[in-house]
Design an enzyme around this catalytic site. Structure first.
Site, PDB file in Angstrom:
ATOM      1  N   GLU A  25      14.102   8.725  -1.236  1.00  0.00           N
ATOM      2  CA  GLU A  25      14.069   7.401  -1.856  1.00  0.00           C
ATOM      3  C   GLU A  25      13.191   7.330  -3.098  1.00  0.00           C
ATOM      4  O   GLU A  25      13.270   6.373  -3.873  1.00  0.00           O
ATOM      5  CB  GLU A  25      13.578   6.356  -0.849  1.00  0.00           C
ATOM      6  CG  GLU A  25      12.112   6.474  -0.475  1.00  0.00           C
ATOM      7  CD  GLU A  25      11.678   5.410   0.520  1.00  0.00           C
ATOM      8  OE1 GLU A  25      10.721   4.688   0.212  1.00  0.00           O
ATOM      9  OE2 GLU A  25      12.284   5.292   1.593  1.00  0.00           O
ATOM     10  N   ASP A  32      16.041   1.198   6.276  1.00  0.00           N
ATOM     11  CA  ASP A  32      15.208   0.569   5.249  1.00  0.00           C
ATOM     12  C   ASP A  32      14.470   1.642   4.456  1.00  0.00           C
ATOM     13  O   ASP A  32      13.792   1.331   3.486  1.00  0.00           O
ATOM     14  CB  ASP A  32      14.196  -0.394   5.890  1.00  0.00           C
ATOM     15  CG  ASP A  32      13.412  -1.172   4.844  1.00  0.00           C
ATOM     16  OD1 ASP A  32      14.051  -1.846   4.008  1.00  0.00           O
ATOM     17  OD2 ASP A  32      12.164  -1.087   4.839  1.00  0.00           O
ATOM     18  N   THR A  37      13.189   2.007  10.247  1.00  0.00           N
ATOM     19  CA  THR A  37      12.320   1.244   9.351  1.00  0.00           C
ATOM     20  C   THR A  37      10.953   1.907   9.244  1.00  0.00           C
ATOM     21  O   THR A  37       9.968   1.263   8.877  1.00  0.00           O
ATOM     22  CB  THR A  37      12.139  -0.210   9.855  1.00  0.00           C
ATOM     23  OG1 THR A  37      11.646  -0.180  11.210  1.00  0.00           O
ATOM     24  CG2 THR A  37      13.442  -0.980   9.810  1.00  0.00           C
ATOM     25  N   SER A  38      10.891   3.209   9.551  1.00  0.00           N
ATOM     26  CA  SER A  38       9.596   3.897   9.545  1.00  0.00           C
ATOM     27  C   SER A  38       9.448   4.757   8.294  1.00  0.00           C
ATOM     28  O   SER A  38       8.964   4.287   7.261  1.00  0.00           O
ATOM     29  CB  SER A  38       9.412   4.721  10.815  1.00  0.00           C
ATOM     30  OG  SER A  38      10.522   5.586  11.036  1.00  0.00           O
ATOM     31  N   ARG A  39       9.877   6.014   8.355  1.00  0.00           N
ATOM     32  CA  ARG A  39       9.833   6.918   7.206  1.00  0.00           C
ATOM     33  C   ARG A  39      11.169   7.644   7.093  1.00  0.00           C
ATOM     34  O   ARG A  39      11.745   8.069   8.089  1.00  0.00           O
ATOM     35  CB  ARG A  39       8.690   7.931   7.350  1.00  0.00           C
ATOM     36  CG  ARG A  39       7.300   7.332   7.126  1.00  0.00           C
ATOM     37  CD  ARG A  39       7.114   6.921   5.669  1.00  0.00           C
ATOM     38  NE  ARG A  39       5.799   6.330   5.420  1.00  0.00           N
ATOM     39  CZ  ARG A  39       5.544   5.031   5.449  1.00  0.00           C
ATOM     40  NH1 ARG A  39       6.519   4.172   5.737  1.00  0.00           N
ATOM     41  NH2 ARG A  39       4.337   4.572   5.187  1.00  0.00           N
ATOM     42  N   HIS A  85      13.580  -0.367   1.286  1.00  0.00           N
ATOM     43  CA  HIS A  85      12.178  -0.315   1.717  1.00  0.00           C
ATOM     44  C   HIS A  85      11.524  -1.690   1.549  1.00  0.00           C
ATOM     45  O   HIS A  85      10.444  -1.825   0.962  1.00  0.00           O
ATOM     46  CB  HIS A  85      11.402   0.738   0.920  1.00  0.00           C
ATOM     47  CG  HIS A  85      10.232   1.303   1.663  1.00  0.00           C
ATOM     48  ND1 HIS A  85       9.924   2.643   1.684  1.00  0.00           N
ATOM     49  CD2 HIS A  85       9.290   0.704   2.427  1.00  0.00           C
ATOM     50  CE1 HIS A  85       8.839   2.843   2.419  1.00  0.00           C
ATOM     51  NE2 HIS A  85       8.435   1.667   2.876  1.00  0.00           N
ATOM     52  N   GLN A  86      12.185  -2.703   2.113  1.00  0.00           N
ATOM     53  CA  GLN A  86      11.688  -4.066   1.977  1.00  0.00           C
ATOM     54  C   GLN A  86      11.192  -4.650   3.297  1.00  0.00           C
ATOM     55  O   GLN A  86      10.799  -5.823   3.351  1.00  0.00           O
ATOM     56  CB  GLN A  86      12.788  -4.979   1.419  1.00  0.00           C
ATOM     57  CG  GLN A  86      13.919  -5.297   2.402  1.00  0.00           C
ATOM     58  CD  GLN A  86      14.927  -6.291   1.853  1.00  0.00           C
ATOM     59  OE1 GLN A  86      15.729  -5.949   1.010  1.00  0.00           O
ATOM     60  NE2 GLN A  86      14.884  -7.514   2.342  1.00  0.00           N
ATOM     61  N   ALA A  87      11.162  -3.846   4.365  1.00  0.00           N
ATOM     62  CA  ALA A  87      10.767  -4.385   5.671  1.00  0.00           C
ATOM     63  C   ALA A  87       9.379  -5.006   5.628  1.00  0.00           C
ATOM     64  O   ALA A  87       9.110  -6.008   6.293  1.00  0.00           O
ATOM     65  CB  ALA A  87      10.832  -3.290   6.733  1.00  0.00           C
ATOM     66  N   PHE A  88       8.482  -4.431   4.829  1.00  0.00           N
ATOM     67  CA  PHE A  88       7.107  -4.934   4.747  1.00  0.00           C
ATOM     68  C   PHE A  88       6.988  -6.186   3.878  1.00  0.00           C
ATOM     69  O   PHE A  88       5.950  -6.865   3.896  1.00  0.00           O
ATOM     70  CB  PHE A  88       6.209  -3.850   4.121  1.00  0.00           C
ATOM     71  CG  PHE A  88       6.354  -3.752   2.623  1.00  0.00           C
ATOM     72  CD1 PHE A  88       5.447  -4.370   1.781  1.00  0.00           C
ATOM     73  CD2 PHE A  88       7.422  -3.072   2.049  1.00  0.00           C
ATOM     74  CE1 PHE A  88       5.578  -4.295   0.393  1.00  0.00           C
ATOM     75  CE2 PHE A  88       7.565  -2.988   0.676  1.00  0.00           C
ATOM     76  CZ  PHE A  88       6.648  -3.599  -0.164  1.00  0.00           C
ATOM     77  N   LYS A  91       1.699  -0.474  16.624  1.00  0.00           N
ATOM     78  CA  LYS A  91       1.718  -1.935  16.508  1.00  0.00           C
ATOM     79  C   LYS A  91       3.138  -2.452  16.282  1.00  0.00           C
ATOM     80  O   LYS A  91       3.562  -3.427  16.901  1.00  0.00           O
ATOM     81  CB  LYS A  91       0.796  -2.384  15.373  1.00  0.00           C
ATOM     82  CG  LYS A  91      -0.679  -2.094  15.597  1.00  0.00           C
ATOM     83  CD  LYS A  91      -1.506  -2.555  14.414  1.00  0.00           C
ATOM     84  CE  LYS A  91      -2.979  -2.191  14.568  1.00  0.00           C
ATOM     85  NZ  LYS A  91      -3.614  -2.879  15.699  1.00  0.00           N
ATOM     86  N   ILE A  92       3.880  -1.788  15.376  1.00  0.00           N
ATOM     87  CA  ILE A  92       5.241  -2.248  15.060  1.00  0.00           C
ATOM     88  C   ILE A  92       6.163  -2.041  16.248  1.00  0.00           C
ATOM     89  O   ILE A  92       6.947  -2.927  16.605  1.00  0.00           O
ATOM     90  CB  ILE A  92       5.774  -1.519  13.815  1.00  0.00           C
ATOM     91  CG1 ILE A  92       4.933  -1.872  12.588  1.00  0.00           C
ATOM     92  CG2 ILE A  92       7.245  -1.858  13.570  1.00  0.00           C
ATOM     93  CD1 ILE A  92       5.218  -1.017  11.374  1.00  0.00           C
TER      94      ILE A  92
END
Length: 330
Positions: A263, A258, A232-234, A295-298, A154-155
């Site tokens: 982390e 991200d 921006t995944s893992r 880790h703020q993309a979401f 989806k992303i």
């Protein structure tokens, strides 16, 4: 149901309390992360709710089962931190939030690309100091550039749509063919071609044994000189030490992250008054062509509402013995 939340921040409590008005569960929020030392705090809860950096190992799951926990609700999409076989062995059902706001992550991906390219973060600081010189701020047009997307979930698809709007040529690799991507004008390729032809490589795949350190020294060697790399995944999809070598050799000209493979001891906490002990991470921060967000993309109001809504619906479905559409199995 009685639900204990681990690693809960103020914004988690606010969003879940608001949505829970429609569900009526009994919520208990703990700031501490879930690990072998804190699992005992779940005593009395029928369900626990955790996030991406909580430790849900076999040891932790055994302790949760002893405490009477029957359901593990992930308020995130990823579940690589969960020992699914151990969960099944202890009779603990695992559910997740497979898609909360793919637009949020896709848009943050573009924010990293645009910021790195046009150096707006550096320009902002210069202007505040009265420095209006343009030297060192030279960027390039995104229009006509080639962007390679690794992963077309989806992303990835939304990112492809945005990039096509910028006039980019978009290459993509995924283990599953995508007619929707082809309809957008995306060219489906192998990884070698994607690396060789992309000005920007952006990662949108899950973390699996096959994708762990997918971006390693061998992959970087196949990329174009001066490539921009975005993740921006893992975090563990990237071999950080190999990327640092790529930055030093200038094979990688821009890096936007991200997520970071170690982390868990850093992100989501205020460490501004402490000495960060992670030397690899601090080495990354030494490069002026590296941009890292925590880790703020979401992290949008829309996504937070959706996370709470889907998580509490998962829990209600479990309580009412309905079909668990978001169950995760070993």
């Amino acid at each position: 149901m009685q639900i204990t939340f681990f690693n809960a921040k103020k914004y988690d409590q606010e969003s879940f309390d608001e949505v829970n008005q429609d569900f009526g569960h009994e919520l208990r929020f703990l700031e501490v992360p879930l690990d072998p030392h804190t699992a005992v705090l779940a005593q009395g809860a029928e369900a626990v709710c955790v996030f991406v950096n909580d430790t849900v190992s076999a040891e932790v799951l055994a302790l949760l089962a002893t405490a009477g926990v029957k359901l593990l609700a992930l308020r995130c999409a990823g579940y690589n931190n969960v020992d699914l076989k151990a969960a099944a062995a202890h009779g603990i059902v695992v559910v997740r939030v497979p898609a909360y706001s793919p637009h949020a992550v896709a848009e943050h991906t573009l924010a990293l690309i645009l910021t790195l390219n046009r150096k707006t973060h550096r320009a902002y600081n210069r202007i505040r100091e009265g420095n209006f010189a343009l030297t060192g701020l030279l960027g390039f047009d995104l229009y006509g550039r080639t962007v390679g997307l690794v992963g077309l979930g989806k992303i990835g698809l939304i990112t492809a749509r945005i990039l096509r709007g910028f006039g980019c040529r978009v290459l993509a690799y995924d283990v599953q063919p995508s007619a929707e991507a082809e309809a957008l004008g995306v060219e489906l390729t192998g990884l070698d071609q994607l690396y060789a032809e992309s000005d920007i490589v952006s990662l949108h795949c899950p973390l699996t044994p096959e994708t762990h350190h997918l971006i390693n020294a061998e992959a970087i060697a196949k990329m174009k000189p001066g490539v921009m790399l975005i993740n921006t995944s893992r975090g563990a999809i990237i071999d950080t030490k190999a990327v640092i070598k790529g930055l030093k050799s200038e094979k990688i000209k821009y890096l936007g992250l991200d997520v970071y493979e170690e982390e868990g001891d850093l992100f989501f906490e205020d460490l501004s008054n402490k000495v960060i002990q992670d030397e690899v991470f601090m080495r990354l921060l030494a490069f002026n062509n590296v941009l890292i967000t925590g880790h703020q993309a979401f992290f949008t109001t829309d996504a937070m509402h959706n996370i709470a809504q889907i998580t509490l619906q998962n829990i209600s479905d479990f309580e009412q013995q309905k079909e668990l559409v978001n169950a995760v199995e070993a």
